[in-house]
Design a protein around this motif. Sequence first.
Motif: not given
Length: 266
Positions: A240-241, A247-252
Amino acid sequence: MRRLTISLIMILSLTLPALGHTDSLLVVRDTTATHYAACENAVQGDSIATDTLLYTKQLQDTIAKLNRRLEQYEKRIERRKKVWMSLLPSFYRFQYAGSTGLLNLGVGWEYGKRRQWETDFMFGYVPKYDKDHALVTFTLRQTYVPWTKGLYRSRDHGSDKLWFTWQPLSCGLYLNSVLDGDYWTKEPERYPDRDYYRFSTKIRFHIFVGQRYTLHIPRNKRYLAKSLSFIWELSTCDLYLVSKWNNASIPLKDILSLSFGLKMRI
Protein backbone atom coordinates in the motif's frame (compact mmCIF):
# COMPACT_ATOMS: atom_id res chain seq x y z
CA MET A 1 56.17 -33.28 79.17
CA ARG A 2 54.57 -36.58 80.20
CA ARG A 3 57.13 -38.52 78.12
CA LEU A 4 59.99 -36.67 79.88
CA THR A 5 58.54 -37.62 83.29
CA ILE A 6 58.34 -41.28 82.28
CA SER A 7 62.00 -41.22 81.19
CA LEU A 8 63.13 -39.69 84.50
CA ILE A 9 61.23 -42.31 86.51
CA MET A 10 62.80 -45.12 84.52
CA ILE A 11 66.29 -43.69 85.05
CA LEU A 12 65.70 -43.51 88.81
CA SER A 13 64.49 -47.09 88.89
CA LEU A 14 67.71 -48.22 87.27
CA THR A 15 70.13 -46.17 89.41
CA LEU A 16 68.72 -46.82 92.85
CA PRO A 17 69.78 -50.53 93.06
CA ALA A 18 73.35 -49.54 92.49
CA LEU A 19 73.19 -47.40 95.62
CA GLY A 20 71.99 -50.34 97.78
CA HIS A 21 68.57 -49.07 98.73
CA THR A 22 66.56 -52.27 98.20
CA ASP A 23 63.44 -51.27 100.15
CA SER A 24 63.36 -47.92 98.51
CA LEU A 25 63.79 -49.68 95.19
CA LEU A 26 60.61 -51.71 95.71
CA VAL A 27 58.69 -48.59 96.58
CA VAL A 28 60.13 -46.69 93.62
CA ARG A 29 59.43 -49.59 91.28
CA ASP A 30 55.81 -49.76 92.43
CA THR A 31 55.50 -46.03 92.13
CA THR A 32 57.21 -46.15 88.74
CA ALA A 33 54.83 -48.80 87.42
CA THR A 34 51.84 -46.84 88.66
CA HIS A 35 53.05 -43.57 87.12
CA TYR A 36 54.07 -45.34 83.94
CA ALA A 37 50.59 -46.87 83.56
CA ALA A 38 48.97 -43.49 84.28
CA CYS A 39 51.18 -41.78 81.73
CA GLU A 40 50.46 -44.45 79.14
CA ASN A 41 46.74 -43.92 79.69
CA ALA A 42 47.22 -40.18 79.36
CA VAL A 43 49.13 -40.63 76.08
CA GLN A 44 46.46 -42.97 74.79
CA GLY A 45 43.80 -40.43 75.84
CA ASP A 46 45.62 -37.68 73.98
CA SER A 47 45.86 -39.93 70.90
CA ILE A 48 42.10 -40.65 71.03
CA ALA A 49 41.33 -36.95 71.46
CA THR A 50 43.59 -36.08 68.53
CA ASP A 51 41.97 -38.76 66.35
CA THR A 52 38.53 -37.48 67.38
CA LEU A 53 39.46 -33.92 66.40
CA LEU A 54 40.82 -35.06 63.05
CA TYR A 55 37.71 -37.13 62.37
CA THR A 56 35.47 -34.21 63.38
CA LYS A 57 37.35 -31.84 61.05
CA GLN A 58 37.16 -34.31 58.16
CA LEU A 59 33.44 -34.75 58.80
CA GLN A 60 32.92 -30.98 58.84
CA ASP A 61 34.86 -30.61 55.58
CA THR A 62 32.78 -33.36 53.97
CA ILE A 63 29.52 -31.74 55.12
CA ALA A 64 30.71 -28.36 53.84
CA LYS A 65 31.50 -29.88 50.41
CA LEU A 66 28.09 -31.55 50.29
CA ASN A 67 26.41 -28.26 51.22
CA ARG A 68 28.29 -26.42 48.48
CA ARG A 69 27.27 -29.05 45.92
CA LEU A 70 23.67 -28.85 47.13
CA GLU A 71 23.69 -25.05 46.79
CA GLN A 72 25.11 -25.31 43.26
CA TYR A 73 22.46 -27.87 42.35
CA GLU A 74 19.66 -25.67 43.73
CA LYS A 75 21.01 -22.67 41.76
CA ARG A 76 21.05 -24.72 38.54
CA ILE A 77 17.47 -25.85 39.15
CA GLU A 78 16.42 -22.26 39.87
CA ARG A 79 18.03 -21.03 36.64
CA ARG A 80 16.29 -23.75 34.65
CA LYS A 81 12.96 -22.87 36.27
CA LYS A 82 13.44 -19.22 35.29
CA VAL A 83 14.19 -20.22 31.69
CA TRP A 84 11.09 -22.41 31.49
CA MET A 85 8.93 -19.79 33.20
CA SER A 86 10.11 -17.16 30.72
CA LEU A 87 8.78 -19.36 27.91
CA LEU A 88 5.26 -19.25 29.32
CA PRO A 89 3.08 -16.60 27.60
CA SER A 90 2.43 -13.33 29.42
CA PHE A 91 -0.89 -12.58 27.74
CA TYR A 92 -3.55 -13.68 25.29
CA ARG A 93 -4.54 -11.43 22.40
CA PHE A 94 -7.73 -11.25 20.38
CA GLN A 95 -7.96 -8.97 17.33
CA TYR A 96 -10.71 -8.06 14.92
CA ALA A 97 -9.70 -7.01 11.35
CA GLY A 98 -6.46 -5.16 10.59
CA SER A 99 -5.45 -6.84 7.28
CA THR A 100 -4.48 -10.00 9.17
CA GLY A 101 -7.82 -11.80 9.03
CA LEU A 102 -11.35 -11.15 10.18
CA LEU A 103 -10.74 -12.85 13.54
CA ASN A 104 -7.32 -13.39 15.12
CA LEU A 105 -6.24 -15.16 18.29
CA GLY A 106 -2.75 -15.56 19.74
CA VAL A 107 -0.35 -15.37 22.69
CA GLY A 108 2.57 -13.12 23.52
CA TRP A 109 5.34 -12.15 25.92
CA GLU A 110 6.13 -8.93 27.77
CA TYR A 111 9.65 -7.89 28.73
CA GLY A 112 11.76 -4.85 29.55
CA LYS A 113 12.10 -2.86 32.79
CA ARG A 114 8.58 -1.45 32.42
CA ARG A 115 7.22 -4.27 30.26
CA GLN A 116 7.32 -1.84 27.38
CA TRP A 117 8.24 -4.48 24.79
CA GLU A 118 5.91 -7.16 23.49
CA THR A 119 6.33 -10.04 21.06
CA ASP A 120 3.32 -12.07 20.06
CA PHE A 121 1.96 -14.24 17.28
CA MET A 122 -1.58 -14.88 16.10
CA PHE A 123 -3.50 -17.15 13.79
CA GLY A 124 -6.26 -15.49 11.81
CA TYR A 125 -9.38 -16.60 10.00
CA VAL A 126 -10.53 -15.16 6.64
CA PRO A 127 -14.02 -16.24 5.47
CA LYS A 128 -14.20 -17.56 1.94
CA TYR A 129 -16.37 -14.69 0.64
CA ASP A 130 -16.17 -15.17 -3.15
CA LYS A 131 -13.39 -17.78 -2.98
CA ASP A 132 -13.66 -21.55 -2.92
CA HIS A 133 -12.54 -21.89 0.69
CA ALA A 134 -11.69 -19.92 3.80
CA LEU A 135 -8.09 -18.93 4.57
CA VAL A 136 -5.85 -19.12 7.62
CA THR A 137 -3.20 -16.47 8.28
CA PHE A 138 -0.19 -16.25 10.58
CA THR A 139 1.01 -12.98 12.12
CA LEU A 140 4.22 -12.24 14.03
CA ARG A 141 4.22 -8.89 15.86
CA GLN A 142 6.68 -6.67 17.70
CA THR A 143 5.22 -3.83 19.80
CA TYR A 144 6.68 -0.92 21.76
CA VAL A 145 4.65 0.90 24.42
CA PRO A 146 6.75 3.83 25.73
CA TRP A 147 4.36 5.48 28.22
CA THR A 148 1.63 4.61 30.67
CA LYS A 149 -0.64 7.24 32.26
CA GLY A 150 -2.97 6.72 35.21
CA LEU A 151 -6.65 7.50 34.69
CA TYR A 152 -8.46 6.32 37.82
CA ARG A 153 -7.68 4.55 41.08
CA SER A 154 -10.22 3.44 43.67
CA ARG A 155 -9.87 4.47 47.32
CA ASP A 156 -9.66 0.94 48.67
CA HIS A 157 -6.75 0.22 50.99
CA GLY A 158 -3.95 -2.24 50.31
CA SER A 159 -3.57 -4.10 47.05
CA ASP A 160 -7.33 -4.48 46.41
CA LYS A 161 -7.52 -1.35 44.28
CA LEU A 162 -9.37 -1.07 41.01
CA TRP A 163 -7.58 1.23 38.60
CA PHE A 164 -7.38 2.24 34.96
CA THR A 165 -4.38 3.27 32.89
CA TRP A 166 -3.94 4.71 29.43
CA GLN A 167 -1.15 3.97 26.98
CA PRO A 168 -1.27 7.00 24.64
CA LEU A 169 1.03 5.38 22.09
CA SER A 170 1.69 1.84 21.00
CA CYS A 171 3.62 1.27 17.81
CA GLY A 172 5.48 -1.44 16.00
CA LEU A 173 5.55 -3.72 13.02
CA TYR A 174 4.33 -7.15 12.09
CA LEU A 175 4.65 -9.78 9.40
CA ASN A 176 1.56 -11.46 8.02
CA SER A 177 1.42 -14.57 5.84
CA VAL A 178 -1.41 -16.47 4.19
CA LEU A 179 -1.11 -20.21 4.86
CA ASP A 180 -2.34 -21.35 1.48
CA GLY A 181 -0.67 -22.85 -1.58
CA ASP A 182 -2.39 -20.46 -4.00
CA TYR A 183 -0.21 -17.63 -2.67
CA TRP A 184 3.51 -17.40 -3.38
CA THR A 185 6.63 -15.66 -2.11
CA LYS A 186 8.30 -15.68 -5.54
CA GLU A 187 6.56 -15.45 -8.89
CA PRO A 188 5.82 -18.89 -10.36
CA GLU A 189 7.24 -19.98 -13.68
CA ARG A 190 3.87 -19.62 -15.38
CA TYR A 191 4.42 -15.86 -15.53
CA PRO A 192 6.48 -14.92 -18.61
CA ASP A 193 8.06 -11.91 -16.93
CA ARG A 194 8.92 -13.08 -13.43
CA ASP A 195 9.99 -9.57 -12.35
CA TYR A 196 6.71 -7.95 -13.30
CA TYR A 197 4.94 -8.04 -9.93
CA ARG A 198 7.99 -8.03 -7.69
CA PHE A 199 5.83 -8.32 -4.59
CA SER A 200 5.02 -11.53 -2.79
CA THR A 201 1.33 -12.37 -2.53
CA LYS A 202 1.99 -14.58 0.49
CA ILE A 203 3.85 -12.26 2.85
CA ARG A 204 3.08 -8.66 3.83
CA PHE A 205 5.06 -6.34 6.13
CA HIS A 206 3.01 -3.88 8.20
CA ILE A 207 3.61 -0.90 10.46
CA PHE A 208 1.05 0.37 12.97
CA VAL A 209 0.26 2.95 15.65
CA GLY A 210 -2.51 2.88 18.22
CA GLN A 211 -3.63 3.35 21.81
CA ARG A 212 -4.70 1.21 24.77
CA TYR A 213 -6.99 1.50 27.76
CA THR A 214 -6.25 -0.97 30.56
CA LEU A 215 -8.32 -2.16 33.50
CA HIS A 216 -6.15 -3.56 36.31
CA ILE A 217 -8.03 -6.16 38.35
CA PRO A 218 -7.59 -6.24 42.17
CA ARG A 219 -5.73 -9.24 43.55
CA ASN A 220 -8.70 -10.58 45.48
CA LYS A 221 -10.83 -10.61 42.31
CA ARG A 222 -8.41 -12.16 39.84
CA TYR A 223 -9.66 -15.39 38.33
CA LEU A 224 -8.43 -15.54 34.74
CA ALA A 225 -6.43 -12.34 34.20
CA LYS A 226 -4.41 -9.64 35.96
CA SER A 227 -5.57 -6.94 33.56
CA LEU A 228 -7.65 -6.37 30.43
CA SER A 229 -6.63 -3.91 27.72
CA PHE A 230 -8.84 -2.53 24.98
CA ILE A 231 -6.74 -1.76 21.88
CA TRP A 232 -7.29 0.10 18.64
CA GLU A 233 -4.67 0.40 15.88
CA LEU A 234 -4.19 1.89 12.43
CA SER A 235 -1.89 -0.04 10.10
CA THR A 236 -0.66 -0.17 6.55
CA CYS A 237 1.56 -2.55 4.58
CA ASP A 238 4.52 -2.31 2.21
CA LEU A 239 2.41 -2.79 -0.93
CA TYR A 240 0.00 0.00 0.00
CA LEU A 241 2.83 2.41 0.81
CA VAL A 242 4.53 1.79 -2.55
CA SER A 243 1.21 2.21 -4.36
CA LYS A 244 0.61 5.53 -2.56
CA TRP A 245 4.14 6.67 -3.40
CA ASN A 246 3.66 5.91 -7.09
CA ASN A 247 0.11 7.28 -7.22
CA ALA A 248 -0.56 10.19 -4.89
CA SER A 249 -4.23 10.28 -5.91
CA ILE A 250 -4.99 7.13 -3.91
CA PRO A 251 -7.06 8.18 -0.86
CA LEU A 252 -5.39 7.73 2.50
CA LYS A 253 -8.33 5.71 3.76
CA ASP A 254 -7.64 3.12 1.06
CA ILE A 255 -4.19 2.29 2.41
CA LEU A 256 -5.04 2.28 6.14
CA SER A 257 -6.64 -0.57 8.09
CA LEU A 258 -8.40 -0.16 11.42
CA SER A 259 -8.37 -2.97 13.96
CA PHE A 260 -9.75 -3.52 17.45
CA GLY A 261 -8.29 -5.88 19.98
CA LEU A 262 -8.40 -7.21 23.52
CA LYS A 263 -5.31 -8.16 25.49
CA MET A 264 -5.69 -10.36 28.57
CA ARG A 265 -2.60 -10.36 30.79
CA ILE A 266 -2.24 -13.59 32.78
